[in-house]
Design a protein around this motif. Structure first.
Motif, PDB file in Angstrom:
ATOM      1  N   ILE A  58      59.988  45.668  49.603  1.00  0.00           N
ATOM      2  CA  ILE A  58      60.905  44.594  50.021  1.00  0.00           C
ATOM      3  C   ILE A  58      61.224  43.707  48.824  1.00  0.00           C
ATOM      4  O   ILE A  58      60.340  43.315  48.058  1.00  0.00           O
ATOM      5  CB  ILE A  58      60.272  43.769  51.168  1.00  0.00           C
ATOM      6  CG1 ILE A  58      60.131  44.639  52.429  1.00  0.00           C
ATOM      7  CG2 ILE A  58      61.076  42.502  51.448  1.00  0.00           C
ATOM      8  CD1 ILE A  58      59.288  44.005  53.530  1.00  0.00           C
ATOM      9  N   ASP A  59      62.505  43.406  48.660  1.00  0.00           N
ATOM     10  CA  ASP A  59      62.954  42.510  47.590  1.00  0.00           C
ATOM     11  C   ASP A  59      62.551  41.084  47.957  1.00  0.00           C
ATOM     12  O   ASP A  59      62.839  40.630  49.074  1.00  0.00           O
ATOM     13  CB  ASP A  59      64.485  42.609  47.491  1.00  0.00           C
ATOM     14  CG  ASP A  59      65.043  41.851  46.291  1.00  0.00           C
ATOM     15  OD1 ASP A  59      64.476  40.797  45.913  1.00  0.00           O
ATOM     16  OD2 ASP A  59      66.055  42.317  45.738  1.00  0.00           O
ATOM     17  N   PRO A  60      61.876  40.358  47.031  1.00  0.00           N
ATOM     18  CA  PRO A  60      61.484  38.981  47.371  1.00  0.00           C
ATOM     19  C   PRO A  60      62.675  38.123  47.826  1.00  0.00           C
ATOM     20  O   PRO A  60      62.503  37.222  48.640  1.00  0.00           O
ATOM     21  CB  PRO A  60      60.886  38.425  46.065  1.00  0.00           C
ATOM     22  CG  PRO A  60      60.772  39.568  45.123  1.00  0.00           C
ATOM     23  CD  PRO A  60      61.444  40.781  45.703  1.00  0.00           C
ATOM     24  N   LYS A  61      63.855  38.452  47.342  1.00  0.00           N
ATOM     25  CA  LYS A  61      65.040  37.657  47.716  1.00  0.00           C
ATOM     26  C   LYS A  61      65.371  37.765  49.213  1.00  0.00           C
ATOM     27  O   LYS A  61      65.956  36.861  49.791  1.00  0.00           O
ATOM     28  CB  LYS A  61      66.268  38.102  46.903  1.00  0.00           C
ATOM     29  CG  LYS A  61      66.198  37.692  45.437  1.00  0.00           C
ATOM     30  CD  LYS A  61      67.578  37.681  44.783  1.00  0.00           C
ATOM     31  CE  LYS A  61      68.081  39.096  44.496  1.00  0.00           C
ATOM     32  NZ  LYS A  61      67.310  39.768  43.414  1.00  0.00           N
ATOM     33  N   HIS A  78      62.376  38.789  57.166  1.00  0.00           N
ATOM     34  CA  HIS A  78      61.458  39.555  58.013  1.00  0.00           C
ATOM     35  C   HIS A  78      60.503  38.658  58.806  1.00  0.00           C
ATOM     36  O   HIS A  78      59.704  39.152  59.600  1.00  0.00           O
ATOM     37  CB  HIS A  78      60.646  40.535  57.163  1.00  0.00           C
ATOM     38  CG  HIS A  78      61.502  41.570  56.484  1.00  0.00           C
ATOM     39  ND1 HIS A  78      62.137  42.577  57.184  1.00  0.00           N
ATOM     40  CD2 HIS A  78      61.857  41.726  55.183  1.00  0.00           C
ATOM     41  CE1 HIS A  78      62.836  43.326  56.332  1.00  0.00           C
ATOM     42  NE2 HIS A  78      62.688  42.830  55.114  1.00  0.00           N
ATOM     43  N   VAL A  79      60.544  37.345  58.559  1.00  0.00           N
ATOM     44  CA  VAL A  79      59.569  36.436  59.172  1.00  0.00           C
ATOM     45  C   VAL A  79      60.038  35.992  60.553  1.00  0.00           C
ATOM     46  O   VAL A  79      61.140  35.458  60.699  1.00  0.00           O
ATOM     47  CB  VAL A  79      59.326  35.211  58.274  1.00  0.00           C
ATOM     48  CG1 VAL A  79      58.396  34.214  58.975  1.00  0.00           C
ATOM     49  CG2 VAL A  79      58.757  35.627  56.925  1.00  0.00           C
ATOM     50  N   ILE A  97      54.372  37.132  48.614  1.00  0.00           N
ATOM     51  CA  ILE A  97      53.315  37.814  49.369  1.00  0.00           C
ATOM     52  C   ILE A  97      53.891  39.021  50.107  1.00  0.00           C
ATOM     53  O   ILE A  97      53.346  40.128  50.039  1.00  0.00           O
ATOM     54  CB  ILE A  97      52.662  36.835  50.384  1.00  0.00           C
ATOM     55  CG1 ILE A  97      51.814  35.790  49.654  1.00  0.00           C
ATOM     56  CG2 ILE A  97      51.816  37.590  51.400  1.00  0.00           C
ATOM     57  CD1 ILE A  97      51.377  34.626  50.535  1.00  0.00           C
ATOM     58  N   ILE A  98      54.991  38.816  50.823  1.00  0.00           N
ATOM     59  CA  ILE A  98      55.604  39.913  51.586  1.00  0.00           C
ATOM     60  C   ILE A  98      56.059  41.028  50.640  1.00  0.00           C
ATOM     61  O   ILE A  98      55.800  42.216  50.883  1.00  0.00           O
ATOM     62  CB  ILE A  98      56.785  39.379  52.431  1.00  0.00           C
ATOM     63  CG1 ILE A  98      56.252  38.445  53.522  1.00  0.00           C
ATOM     64  CG2 ILE A  98      57.602  40.522  53.028  1.00  0.00           C
ATOM     65  CD1 ILE A  98      57.332  37.651  54.238  1.00  0.00           C
ATOM     66  N   ALA A  99      56.707  40.661  49.544  1.00  0.00           N
ATOM     67  CA  ALA A  99      57.188  41.665  48.589  1.00  0.00           C
ATOM     68  C   ALA A  99      56.029  42.454  47.992  1.00  0.00           C
ATOM     69  O   ALA A  99      56.052  43.689  47.938  1.00  0.00           O
ATOM     70  CB  ALA A  99      58.016  40.980  47.496  1.00  0.00           C
ATOM     71  N   THR A 143      53.712  49.930  54.141  1.00  0.00           N
ATOM     72  CA  THR A 143      54.994  49.673  54.797  1.00  0.00           C
ATOM     73  C   THR A 143      54.754  48.648  55.894  1.00  0.00           C
ATOM     74  O   THR A 143      54.037  48.921  56.859  1.00  0.00           O
ATOM     75  CB  THR A 143      55.572  50.963  55.398  1.00  0.00           C
ATOM     76  OG1 THR A 143      55.702  51.929  54.344  1.00  0.00           O
ATOM     77  CG2 THR A 143      56.936  50.713  56.026  1.00  0.00           C
ATOM     78  N   LEU A 144      55.309  47.463  55.723  1.00  0.00           N
ATOM     79  CA  LEU A 144      55.110  46.394  56.697  1.00  0.00           C
ATOM     80  C   LEU A 144      55.958  46.638  57.932  1.00  0.00           C
ATOM     81  O   LEU A 144      57.003  47.291  57.858  1.00  0.00           O
ATOM     82  CB  LEU A 144      55.453  45.047  56.057  1.00  0.00           C
ATOM     83  CG  LEU A 144      54.451  44.584  55.006  1.00  0.00           C
ATOM     84  CD1 LEU A 144      54.991  43.371  54.250  1.00  0.00           C
ATOM     85  CD2 LEU A 144      53.097  44.271  55.638  1.00  0.00           C
TER      86      LEU A 144
END
Ligand code: MN
Length: 227
Positions: free
Chosen positions: A92-95, A100-101, A179-181, A188-189
């Motif tokens: 996932i791109d941090p941008k 996704h939250v 964190i997510i990225a 795979t989240l």
């Protein structure tokens, strides 16, 4: 689908002001994401944060009376911001990560510190110290559609009315997007995954009878006790 034994119940978190609950798929935790906590633990502050996991059914909710766990003589609290995902992916791109939250909450990464330290010394996995029954108290989620994406605000924890932990979300070494990225490079989240984002300084031992109250400005509070 039918099963040879009864299927387990889906762990879930309540959502403030909403009759429907958030189904929890997996619990990820960030280790060493606040500098003052790295220092109090005597760890190398140049090393980046990292991830470990708890099981979804280790969640307990608001008002839980948590049994003092087995095997430990040093049972500690770590208050953390919880990030709940409504979607996910890999790399996932941090941008775009905040898209996704679903929402945010207050949680505690309960830790059998003596066992965590012993496993660290022996270069063994952390499960015995981190992943045990009732080890993930979490409060109600607040949807990002209502509160946005909190990037600042006091995070605190009191035991029996005495302040033990205090920090601010501005002190996160990896912010929520990072964190997510980073985690999405490792796994795979997916929808239902929650992430405990690390604890500020002030972790300390708990004992039977302790009443814990913790919170994050703009997100909410959580009260549990140890029996
Ligand atoms: Mn933690």
């Amino acid at each position: 689908m039918s099963y040879v034994i009864p299927a387990h119940t889906m762990p879930s978190l309540p959502v403030a002001g909403e009759s429907k609950s958030f189904p929890v798929r997996r619990i990820w935790c960030v280790g060493r994401n606040y500098l003052e906590h790295i220092r109090e633990m005597g760890n190398d502050e140049r090393q980046p944060p990292f991830f470990f996991a708890k099981h979804a059914d280790m969640i307990v909710g608001e008002g839980a009376e948590i049994p003092y766990p087995s095997l430990t003589k040093d049972f500690q609290h770590e208050v953390e911001m919880v990030v709940a995902l409504k979607s996910g992916g890999a790399n996932i791109d941090p941008k775009n990560a905040l898209d996704h939250v679903y929402g945010y909450g207050v949680g505690i990464d309960l830790t059998r510190r003596d066992l965590q330290m012993a496993s660290r010394k022996k270069e063994q996995p952390w499960e015995i110290g981190k992943s045990f029954d009732f080890s993930a108290p979490c409060g109600a989620l607040r949807p990002a559609s209502e509160i946005g994406h909190p990037a600042k605000g006091k995070i605190w924890l009191n035991v029996n009315g005495v302040e033990k932990q205090k920090g601010d979300l501005t002190e996160l070494i990896w912010n929520v997007s990072e964190i997510i990225a980073k985690l999405s490079l490792q796994v795979t989240l997916g929808a239902g995954d929650i992430i405990l984002t690390g604890t500020p300084a002030g972790v300390a031992a708990l004992k039977p009878g302790d009443r814990i109250e913790c919170g994050i400005d703009g997100i909410g509070t959580l009260k549990v006790s140890i029996k």
